[in-house]
Design an enzyme around this catalytic site. Sequence first.
Site, short mmCIF file in Angstrom:
data_model
loop_
_atom_site.label_atom_id
_atom_site.label_comp_id
_atom_site.label_asym_id
_atom_site.label_seq_id
_atom_site.Cartn_x
_atom_site.Cartn_y
_atom_site.Cartn_z
N HIS A 179 0.86 -1.21 -0.08
CA HIS A 179 -0.06 -0.04 -0.13
C HIS A 179 0.79 1.19 -0.05
O HIS A 179 1.99 1.36 0.41
CB HIS A 179 -0.71 0.08 1.34
CG HIS A 179 -2.17 -0.55 0.90
ND1 HIS A 179 -3.28 0.24 0.34
CD2 HIS A 179 -2.72 -1.92 1.01
CE1 HIS A 179 -4.29 -0.58 -0.15
NE2 HIS A 179 -4.15 -1.82 0.32
N LYS A 194 -13.28 6.77 6.70
CA LYS A 194 -13.09 8.01 6.37
C LYS A 194 -14.56 8.82 6.02
O LYS A 194 -14.86 9.96 6.26
CB LYS A 194 -12.16 7.96 5.09
CG LYS A 194 -12.02 9.31 4.49
CD LYS A 194 -10.93 9.36 3.23
CE LYS A 194 -10.86 10.56 2.54
NZ LYS A 194 -11.67 10.61 1.41
#
Length: 937
Positions: free
Chosen positions: A157, A597
Amino acid sequence: MSLKNLPITPLLSVQLDEQQEALFANNELLANLLGETIFNYAGLHIYQTTENLTSASKNYYKTLKHEARENLSSFCSDLTDSEILRVIRSFSIAAALANIAEDVYQTHQQRRARISNKLQIGTLEKSLQNLKTKGISQEKILEAMEKVSVVPVLTAHPTQVQRKSILDITKKITDVLDQYENVKLRQLDEKEWIDKLNREIQIWWQTSMLRESKLRVTDEISNALSYYNITFFNEIPNLINKFQEISQKIGNSTQNSQSLIPLTMGMWIGGDRDGNPFVTVDTLEKSAQAQAITLFQHYFSEVEKIYRDLSMSITMTNVTEDLQTLADASGEVSPHRTKEPYRRAITTIRDRLIATAYNLCDKNIDLLPPKRKNGVDVPYKNSGEFTKDLVIVAESLIRNNSEFLTHGTLNNLICATEIFGFHLATIDLRQDSSIHEVCVAELLKSANILGDYLSLPEEARCEILLRELEYDPRILSDPTIPQSELLSSELAIFRKAKSLHERFGKKIIEKNLISHATSVSDMLEVAILLKEANLAKGNEGNEFCDLYIVPLFETVEDLEAAPDILRKWFSLPIVQKWMEKNGRKQEVMLGYSDSNKDGGYLSSSWSLYKAQKELTAVGHEFDVQISFFHGRGGTVGRGGGPSYEAILAQPEGSTDGTIRLTEQGEVIGAKYGNPDLGFKNLEALVSAALESSALTVEDAAWEEYEKIIEEISKLSYDSYRDLVYNTEGFSDFFFEVTPINFISGLNIGSRPSSRKKKQTLESLRAIPWVFSWSQARIMLPGWYGVGTAFTKWINGDEKKLEVLQKMYVEWPFFKSTISNVDMVLSKSDVSIFAEYVKLAKDQEVAQEILKEIVTEWELTIDVLKKITKNDVLLADNAELASSLRNRLAYFDSMNFLQIELIKRARKFESMDEIPKELRKAIHISINGLATGLRNSG
């Protein structure tokens, strides 16, 4: 806000026992050796500055007075760019050395626990005891053991920061430090031992900590595969052998027990194209090849060991007929081996294994051993044939009074072939739904079927896609018609998947994941693309789908819509026919990052819990076994936290023993960079899956608690959204007070940090979003909104508080959620974050936002204390509290240095204008904090 008015993180004070004294001594030794290295290579001034910063930070934790930190900023501002680079290197290495000392300490704790036979949480023995205590019958436990299927999926990532060279050095230091027991027993000279540590630390100081160029996908593949030789090749077979032995002990037959494979491995790197333009058909091939080469090299090594071990002569023992046949097949061998049937049999196996590797790894033949002259040049058709030959060797030993000789290398290799086959790990394909629909639209248009697919509503889309799948066996693409680069690259991926199936078997690629799945048409579009590569068909009498189509539900809204989407999907006759051939199974991936988020930690956690419960019920409605793939990251804001507790916190009946989860970023190194800790973490996953599999929906009684958390979750969602999306100036605040813009420039991953060229909160990936807040030591996505939500719900009513306290004791989901908030807050530091806030341009707005954040921080800690009845954070996790206290002085110094570096960098108009040394220092500060915090987003 005044520094003096800011609250201090209330951490548990830890009394050192004998073992922790040893940890403390190792920390001191490594720090002193690093100090000598800094003095020798960087000079007295850098050494003294490092000592002064450390001393000031340590003094803060002794006195708990903000005044102790007053000089930190001036220490940092007085340094030149060149000096600050060396100081930040010092702290980055110091934090990593503290990690090493801690890993070795945990390894020794693990070994002591094993020797003492003390049952530890996360072990199979402890899980069996837990189930028996809950009244679960032996028969039900055995049924649960047969269902356990855990797949850790290694991913790369944008926040994976460690260089392979640095990982190699840390491994060497870990191995040397691990030998301290031998020093204590005087089996190893202490000076020699210290010299070895000193040598590696000096090499580390002189090794570049950053990549000079952007990490390539092939580098990420190589990094991930390095953990197989460190941990997975040995520890997974050890774990599976243990699992099988326990199954046998509690009443399962030998044959049934030996067929149990509770854990296999998965891989995203090379197949995950979502937002990463550097993943192509070539990287998919390279990933498959790299996996196979890594695996075959391991097999060759193990086969060679067995060859060396089994030196028995036919004059001293008998062999089975099958073994003799295998030995005779070897043909001409050395005259010294004519009476050594086992070695001759292994020669045949080795010959065939090499022939197989030449066949499958044709692009990497230079990495393979040469074929034997006049050897058996007949490749194995599949890994099952290889396993069968090894079993012939084992059975011959067993039948001739040598069963003991099968233990260890031979049994582990047999087990490894059943786990890894010839493919090593299943590679997932993943792409965003928006890419699929554009490709399908182009195919339909080029085939003169429909000019504007994208303008169609959902129902019309499904109708045309089903018609193409069910009634027209022909593919849509035509080699004579030009294709866009996007369509061509996507079709190439699916054709490569078909080719890999034919070479390695279907386990090499089993699933196609759809990011941002919001409808049934998103899933049918994948089926259309699979049909182009002959991986799926829907016409009557020829229905098959060789890849599982896996929707990824990411936002809170998507999670709420998921049950209806799957109901419609399961209602399609074509899907019913595909599932009949695939065991009536459906996997669903749950995205932790985006939902967090989108709505904050509590809302995200509850949405995920509800989605699993509702989707499991939909599965029962259609007689489909739903399994979940958890897209968890390292931090709490991305679904992180202890895996054992996280699995047990899922709704009862939702795992059914089958669980896949991503292992990301620095977490891979922290969990699997050491074989002992690797075994512990793998066993914890399998143990939790076993426990959750044995507990069914009938064992749960949480309806009252679920209604309460539903109310609280809504309050938390509103509180989080008010700050992040409804507060004027918050977007600018985030980009100015965190190092997000510098993270984008760090060569830490092949994937861009934003899905779009212009960065906004909406386009920013969830991973760097969480990572940035962690760097600034406020960890906002892991707790914000929790304090307000609980305080509003309690509303001064003591009885309501008592209910929450009861929930914390009784309900695994609630306990895990609260514990994770407790853990993430323990790593936060409001006064350090306040220093980052000074970086904002509009200080009036920034200070108002800081006030909001600090108020919520205090409220959250206050409510945690009330619910848990603890006065401090980490009251139930002395080990983590001790670990943090060992490293906090390094974190704090790095934070103050990073703030100074950002101030200097902001004086330049663009990234390109920032001097190289300054840019490098910023990136090392990001690297050092991520390494020290042991999670990266």
